[in-house]
Design an enzyme around this catalytic site. Structure first.
Site, PDB file in Angstrom:
ATOM      1  N   ARG A 141     -27.040 -58.383  -2.174  1.00 23.85           N
ATOM      2  CA  ARG A 141     -26.213 -58.744  -3.311  1.00 23.85           C
ATOM      3  C   ARG A 141     -26.754 -58.065  -4.564  1.00 23.85           C
ATOM      4  O   ARG A 141     -27.962 -58.063  -4.799  1.00 23.85           O
ATOM      5  CB  ARG A 141     -26.192 -60.270  -3.527  1.00 23.85           C
ATOM      6  CG  ARG A 141     -25.329 -61.027  -2.542  1.00 23.85           C
ATOM      7  CD  ARG A 141     -23.831 -60.677  -2.683  1.00 23.85           C
ATOM      8  NE  ARG A 141     -22.986 -61.369  -1.716  1.00 23.85           N
ATOM      9  CZ  ARG A 141     -22.654 -60.881  -0.516  1.00 23.85           C
ATOM     10  NH1 ARG A 141     -23.103 -59.695  -0.121  1.00 23.85           N
ATOM     11  NH2 ARG A 141     -21.870 -61.568   0.287  1.00 23.85           N
ATOM     12  N   HIS A 158     -19.661 -51.432  -1.333  1.00 30.53           N
ATOM     13  CA  HIS A 158     -19.844 -52.692  -0.565  1.00 30.53           C
ATOM     14  C   HIS A 158     -19.209 -52.586   0.825  1.00 30.53           C
ATOM     15  O   HIS A 158     -18.301 -53.346   1.173  1.00 30.53           O
ATOM     16  CB  HIS A 158     -19.264 -53.884  -1.349  1.00 30.53           C
ATOM     17  CG  HIS A 158     -19.764 -55.215  -0.859  1.00 30.53           C
ATOM     18  ND1 HIS A 158     -19.835 -56.340  -1.663  1.00 30.53           N
ATOM     19  CD2 HIS A 158     -20.240 -55.627   0.359  1.00 30.53           C
ATOM     20  CE1 HIS A 158     -20.302 -57.361  -0.967  1.00 30.53           C
ATOM     21  NE2 HIS A 158     -20.556 -56.947   0.273  1.00 30.53           N
ATOM     22  N   GLU A 200     -18.620 -56.076  -9.233  1.00 29.74           N
ATOM     23  CA  GLU A 200     -17.962 -55.163  -8.283  1.00 29.74           C
ATOM     24  C   GLU A 200     -16.478 -55.071  -8.597  1.00 29.74           C
ATOM     25  O   GLU A 200     -15.840 -56.117  -8.759  1.00 29.74           O
ATOM     26  CB  GLU A 200     -18.202 -55.641  -6.851  1.00 29.74           C
ATOM     27  CG  GLU A 200     -19.681 -55.518  -6.499  1.00 29.74           C
ATOM     28  CD  GLU A 200     -20.017 -55.915  -5.064  1.00 29.74           C
ATOM     29  OE1 GLU A 200     -19.095 -56.169  -4.267  1.00 29.74           O
ATOM     30  OE2 GLU A 200     -21.217 -55.960  -4.754  1.00 29.74           O
TER      31      GLU A 200
END
Ligand code: 3PG
Length: 314
Positions: free
Chosen positions: A227, A274, A256
């Site tokens: 993360r 991601h 993000e």
């Protein structure tokens, strides 16, 4: 018939399984305010990391019986709010382990051999043979921060590559594969590569900042597939500029998509969107695992992986 809403991309087989059980609404673009209005109609919701299942949404979900997270991290779900409404939160640990491990190894090799930049230069017609000196991973110390499923599997692959395995995880007390540290600072000071695989909690949030970068060996490589919030991005920028960090490979960000464009534009930063778990295999495993557990809860059976399982015992 149960009504189930899926608000993030889910594997096609998993969607089919779900359709055999209930009425499925599949909307991967839905915004949070829209979800808050319609959630009262649903018995179950399945998400990945895009959808934030906030306390507001949970409290508006008057019929909700289960929240499913097709993936590992449940930091996008207000588990406390779900627990206080006695709504089980099920997830799919293990579904993406192998995919995340494999990309971690790939990123490590890519940084040590500058693969991304060399590919770009070669395509531009710039022939850098004779001007390049990479680094072997053999004999180097990988520091695995977070020694759960992914961290432990990564250790095995790195061992096979002749690397030395050091790990930090306050919840893991022994390992045959790694030297485990109690002291986070000592751990950080003795490694050549840091690979982050910890869960995001109030303890791990910004647990790597300026003080921690200053402890690290000069020339360290950083990988973050866990993360973004675990690493303070501004401190990482400073550590890259000062040469403490020789290269970083990031799949996750504090926001993000990333707003810190300076960070992602360094030549020695590999920036990915991601996608650690974005393989056909991981998505099939995670998708079918989550659908099985959502169906289990709706059928009054015990799910395999529930974050707040204590509410099922009572
Ligand atoms: C996870 O927590 O499982 C990973 O970060 C993957 O997230 P995603 O399901 O949104 O790709």
């Amino acid at each position: 018939m149960y009504k189930i809403i899926v608000t993030d991309k889910l594997n096609a087989d998993a969607i089919e399984m779900l359709k055999g059980f209930g009425e499925v609404t599949y909307d991967t673009e839905i915004k949070s305010d829209e979800l808050k209005v319609i959630i009262k109609d649903f018995d179950a919701i399945i998400v990945r990391s895009r959808t934030k299942v906030t306390a507001d949404i949970i409290n508006a979900a008057t019929n909700l019986k289960v929240i499913g997270r097709a993936g590992v991290g449940v930091d996008n779900i207000d588990v406390k709010a779900a627990t206080s409404r006695r709504i089980p939160v099920v997830f799919s640990p293990g579904g993406s382990t192998r995919s995340v491990v494999e990309i971690a190894v790939g990123l490590m090799v890519a940084m040590a051999r500058d693969i991304v930049n060399l590919d770009n230069e070669t395509k531009k017609g710039i022939w850098l043979k004779g001007k390049v000196e990479g680094t072997e991973l053999h004999g180097k110390v990988i520091g695995i921060y977070g020694f759960g499923r992914i961290g432990r599997e990564l250790a095995k692959i790195c061992m096979a590559m002749g690397m030395k395995i050091h790990a930090y995880d306050p919840y893991v007390k022994d390992s045959d594969d790694a030297i485990l540290y109690n002291d986070f600072n000592k751990f950080l000071s003795e490694i050549d590569i840091l690979s982050v695989h910890a869960v995001l909690t109030s303890q791990t949030n910004h647990s790597i900042g300026t003080k921690e970068f200053n402890i690290m060996k000069k020339g360290i490589y950083i990988i973050n597939l866990a993360r973004g919030e675990i690493i303070d991005e501004n401190s990482l920028i400073n550590a890259i500029e000062s040469g403490i960090v020789k290269g970083a490979a990031l799949d996750v960000y504090e926001h993000e998509p990333p707003v810190n464009t300076k960070l992602v534009n360094f030549k020695n930063v590999i920036a990915l969107p991601h996608i650690g778990a974005a393989t056909a295999e991981a998505q099939k495993k995670s998708g079918t695992m989550i659908v099985k557990d959502v169906i289990a809860v709706l059928s009054g059976k015990k799910p395999e992986s529930c974050v707040n399982s204590s509410i099922l015992d009572g």
